[in-house]
Scaffold this motif. Structure first.
Motif, short mmCIF file in Angstrom:
data_model
loop_
_atom_site.label_atom_id
_atom_site.label_comp_id
_atom_site.label_asym_id
_atom_site.label_seq_id
_atom_site.Cartn_x
_atom_site.Cartn_y
_atom_site.Cartn_z
N THR A 4 0.81 -1.21 0.00
CA THR A 4 0.00 0.00 0.00
C THR A 4 0.85 1.26 0.00
OG1 THR A 4 -0.14 -0.06 2.41
CG2 THR A 4 -1.93 -1.13 1.16
N ALA A 5 2.15 1.13 0.20
CA ALA A 5 3.07 2.27 0.19
C ALA A 5 4.41 1.78 -0.34
CB ALA A 5 3.23 2.84 1.58
N ASP A 6 5.17 2.68 -0.91
CA ASP A 6 6.47 2.25 -1.44
C ASP A 6 7.63 2.62 -0.52
OD1 ASP A 6 6.59 4.95 -1.94
OD2 ASP A 6 6.74 4.76 -4.11
N THR A 7 7.33 3.17 0.65
CA THR A 7 8.35 3.43 1.65
C THR A 7 7.89 2.87 2.99
OG1 THR A 7 7.43 5.61 2.14
CG2 THR A 7 9.20 5.53 0.49
N TRP A 30 4.89 -5.72 -10.77
CA TRP A 30 5.36 -4.34 -10.88
C TRP A 30 5.29 -3.54 -9.59
CZ3 TRP A 30 1.89 -0.66 -9.65
CH2 TRP A 30 0.54 -0.96 -9.79
N PRO A 31 4.34 -3.76 -8.67
CA PRO A 31 4.38 -2.98 -7.42
C PRO A 31 5.69 -3.19 -6.64
CG PRO A 31 2.23 -3.97 -7.67
CD PRO A 31 3.12 -4.59 -8.71
N THR A 32 6.28 -4.36 -6.78
CA THR A 32 7.55 -4.63 -6.11
C THR A 32 8.65 -3.76 -6.69
OG1 THR A 32 6.79 -6.91 -5.80
CG2 THR A 32 9.12 -6.47 -5.40
N ASP A 33 8.65 -3.57 -8.00
CA ASP A 33 9.63 -2.68 -8.63
C ASP A 33 9.56 -1.28 -8.03
OD1 ASP A 33 10.42 -4.74 -10.31
OD2 ASP A 33 9.36 -3.96 -12.06
N SER A 34 8.35 -0.78 -7.85
CA SER A 34 8.16 0.56 -7.27
C SER A 34 8.75 0.64 -5.87
CB SER A 34 6.68 0.92 -7.22
OG SER A 34 6.12 0.94 -8.51
#
Length: 98
Positions: A4-7, A30-34
């Motif tokens: 739900t967040a990339d940090t 792709w969410p993992t790439d982010s």
């Protein structure tokens, strides 16, 4: 748990990071790439793992390490949906992280 967040709060407090992801058509979702692009893995040990019914881990861990550009990326592991808790525990213990 969904990404739900990339940090991550207090990111600097973590020395070891497990990154779990599904394999989509032979590649990392792709969410993992982010997430990997948004974080600095310097001085972190990173352990990738994936879930898949049919695809193997392939080069997904190596590709994430390249994308990150930093960190000590260990060899990853692929798990089927039927994996037992005992098998996951055995894998984690085999990493000798402590």
């Amino acid at each position: 748990m969904a990404l739900t967040a990339d940090t991550v709060d207090n990111w600097d407090d973590y020395d070891t990071v497990f990154i779990g992801y599904p394999i989509w058509w032979g590649i990392v979702a792709w969410p993992t790439d982010s997430f990997v692009k948004a974080n600095d893995f310097t001085c972190k040990t990173v352990i990738p793992f994936c879930t898949s019914s049919s695809s193997g881990l392939g080069e997904s861990g190596e590709l994430l390490a390249q994308l990150a550009g930093t960190g000590n990326w260990l060899e990853g592991q692929r798990f089927r949906s039927s994996v037992s808790a005992a098998d996951v525990t055995e894998w984690v213990n085999s990493l000798k992280l402590s």
